[in-house]
Design a protein around this motif. Structure first.
Motif, PDB file in Angstrom:
ATOM      1  N   UNK A  22       0.819  -1.208   0.000  1.00  0.00           N
ATOM      2  CA  UNK A  22       0.000   0.000   0.000  1.00  0.00           C
ATOM      3  C   UNK A  22       0.854   1.258   0.000  1.00  0.00           C
ATOM      4  N   UNK A  23       1.925   1.267   0.770  1.00  0.00           N
ATOM      5  CA  UNK A  23       2.841   2.413   0.780  1.00  0.00           C
ATOM      6  C   UNK A  23       3.457   2.632  -0.600  1.00  0.00           C
ATOM      7  N   UNK A  24       3.829   1.542  -1.260  1.00  0.00           N
ATOM      8  CA  UNK A  24       4.403   1.655  -2.612  1.00  0.00           C
ATOM      9  C   UNK A  24       3.376   2.212  -3.595  1.00  0.00           C
ATOM     10  N   UNK A  25       2.133   1.771  -3.481  1.00  0.00           N
ATOM     11  CA  UNK A  25       1.084   2.298  -4.358  1.00  0.00           C
ATOM     12  C   UNK A  25       0.847   3.783  -4.084  1.00  0.00           C
ATOM     13  N   UNK A  26       0.857   4.173  -2.819  1.00  0.00           N
ATOM     14  CA  UNK A  26       0.687   5.583  -2.473  1.00  0.00           C
ATOM     15  C   UNK A  26       1.821   6.416  -3.053  1.00  0.00           C
ATOM     16  N   UNK A  27       3.055   5.909  -2.965  1.00  0.00           N
ATOM     17  CA  UNK A  27       4.205   6.626  -3.516  1.00  0.00           C
ATOM     18  C   UNK A  27       4.076   6.803  -5.028  1.00  0.00           C
ATOM     19  N   UNK A  28       3.431   5.832  -5.673  1.00  0.00           N
ATOM     20  CA  UNK A  28       3.207   5.904  -7.123  1.00  0.00           C
ATOM     21  C   UNK A  28       1.893   6.621  -7.454  1.00  0.00           C
ATOM     22  N   UNK A  29       1.230   7.136  -6.422  1.00  0.00           N
ATOM     23  CA  UNK A  29      -0.030   7.877  -6.564  1.00  0.00           C
ATOM     24  C   UNK A  29      -1.145   7.047  -7.200  1.00  0.00           C
ATOM     25  N   UNK A  30      -1.196   5.766  -6.827  1.00  0.00           N
ATOM     26  CA  UNK A  30      -2.249   4.864  -7.298  1.00  0.00           C
ATOM     27  C   UNK A  30      -3.331   4.810  -6.211  1.00  0.00           C
ATOM     28  N   UNK A  31      -4.556   5.235  -6.524  1.00  0.00           N
ATOM     29  CA  UNK A  31      -5.634   5.167  -5.528  1.00  0.00           C
ATOM     30  C   UNK A  31      -5.899   3.706  -5.133  1.00  0.00           C
ATOM     31  N   UNK A  32      -5.887   3.440  -3.843  1.00  0.00           N
ATOM     32  CA  UNK A  32      -5.988   2.054  -3.382  1.00  0.00           C
ATOM     33  C   UNK A  32      -6.514   2.000  -1.957  1.00  0.00           C
ATOM     34  N   UNK A  33      -6.759   0.789  -1.497  1.00  0.00           N
ATOM     35  CA  UNK A  33      -7.102   0.515  -0.107  1.00  0.00           C
ATOM     36  C   UNK A  33      -6.422  -0.783   0.294  1.00  0.00           C
ATOM     37  N   UNK A  34      -6.015  -0.873   1.540  1.00  0.00           N
ATOM     38  CA  UNK A  34      -5.430  -2.082   2.112  1.00  0.00           C
ATOM     39  C   UNK A  34      -6.427  -2.618   3.132  1.00  0.00           C
ATOM     40  N   UNK A  35      -6.754  -3.902   3.009  1.00  0.00           N
ATOM     41  CA  UNK A  35      -7.750  -4.513   3.886  1.00  0.00           C
ATOM     42  C   UNK A  35      -7.175  -5.769   4.518  1.00  0.00           C
ATOM     43  N   UNK A  36      -7.137  -5.792   5.848  1.00  0.00           N
ATOM     44  CA  UNK A  36      -6.746  -6.995   6.575  1.00  0.00           C
ATOM     45  C   UNK A  36      -8.012  -7.832   6.753  1.00  0.00           C
ATOM     46  N   UNK A  37      -8.093  -8.928   6.040  1.00  0.00           N
ATOM     47  CA  UNK A  37      -9.308  -9.748   6.044  1.00  0.00           C
ATOM     48  C   UNK A  37      -9.624 -10.345   7.407  1.00  0.00           C
ATOM     49  N   UNK A  38      -8.616 -10.520   8.253  1.00  0.00           N
ATOM     50  CA  UNK A  38      -8.875 -11.051   9.598  1.00  0.00           C
ATOM     51  C   UNK A  38      -9.915 -10.213  10.332  1.00  0.00           C
ATOM     52  N   UNK A  39      -9.834  -8.908  10.178  1.00  0.00           N
ATOM     53  CA  UNK A  39     -10.759  -8.030  10.893  1.00  0.00           C
ATOM     54  C   UNK A  39     -12.175  -8.112  10.338  1.00  0.00           C
ATOM     55  N   UNK A  40     -12.325  -8.556   9.108  1.00  0.00           N
ATOM     56  CA  UNK A  40     -13.656  -8.656   8.508  1.00  0.00           C
ATOM     57  C   UNK A  40     -14.419  -9.888   8.987  1.00  0.00           C
ATOM     58  N   UNK A  41     -13.727 -10.770   9.689  1.00  0.00           N
ATOM     59  CA  UNK A  41     -14.384 -11.985  10.187  1.00  0.00           C
ATOM     60  C   UNK A  41     -14.246 -12.141  11.696  1.00  0.00           C
ATOM     61  N   UNK A  42     -13.775 -11.103  12.339  1.00  0.00           N
ATOM     62  CA  UNK A  42     -13.468 -11.156  13.756  1.00  0.00           C
ATOM     63  C   UNK A  42     -14.736 -10.940  14.590  1.00  0.00           C
ATOM     64  N   UNK A  43     -15.371 -12.036  14.943  1.00  0.00           N
ATOM     65  CA  UNK A  43     -16.525 -11.996  15.835  1.00  0.00           C
ATOM     66  C   UNK A  43     -16.613 -13.336  16.556  1.00  0.00           C
TER      67      UNK A  43
END
Length: 172
Positions: A22-43
């Motif tokens: 994600x940091x590399x994409x930001x440096x290249x000015x590429x619009x993006x999002x980083x998602x840790x999938x663990x948090x999407x199932x944490x219940x």
């Protein structure tokens, strides 16, 4: 929209590498999002028939990915465990994106050291070490990945290799 799923056993560095990508994409000015999938199932509790809450993870990914796309993201960088090749299409559909999968590898001794630091204050170390070995065996036969990157080096080097390989896969 294109997505990269960084997978591998627990302790290999999936989230850390995804953040560096994600940091590399930001440096290249590429619009993006980083998602840790663990948090999407944490219940809790997990359903008996879905102990790792894959179904919840995919439902949440669908919603979150759509929100990021609406906000302008052109790339998604996902960090999580993909155990079955048959689930690749489910992740791609949930992300609403073409999916490339990078599997990170490291010697189990390196993973054990990382997990020992992460779990030094809790009782989960043994389970995580056992799960790491189990996942390595699953990955060896499942063929979930498009490419493999060794993750027992500096994070910046690993992330650069991942980005380079991802771009190469996109051009194919």
């Amino acid at each position: 929209m294109r997505a990269l799923l960084v997978t591998g056993p627990v302790g290999v560095g999936k989230t850390t590498v995804a953040e560096a990508v994600g940091d590399a994409l930001a440096a290249a000015e590429v619009p993006h999002a980083v998602i840790d999938l663990d948090w999407l199932r944490c219940s809790w509790p997990s359903p008996a028939d879905d102990p790792f809450q894959l179904e919840l993870e995919l439902r949440n990914l669908r919603a979150v990915a759509r929100n990021y796309a609406d906000a302008g993201a052109q790339r998604l960088v996902l960090a999580g465990v993909l155990e079955r090749r048959a689930d690749r299409s489910r992740y791609a559909k949930a992300a609403g994106a073409e999916l490339t999968v990078c599997r990170l590898t490291a010697d189990l001794s390196v993973i054990r050291e990382r997990l020992a630091v992460r779990h030094r204050h809790d009782s989960g170390l043994r389970w995580h070490v056992n799960r790491a070995g189990e996942l390595e065996e699953i990955f060896a036969s499942a063929g979930v990945e498009d490419f493999v990157v060794a993750a027992d080096r500096a994070v910046a080097e690993v992330a650069q290799d991942v980005v380079t390989r991802w771009l190469a896969e996109e051009r194919m």
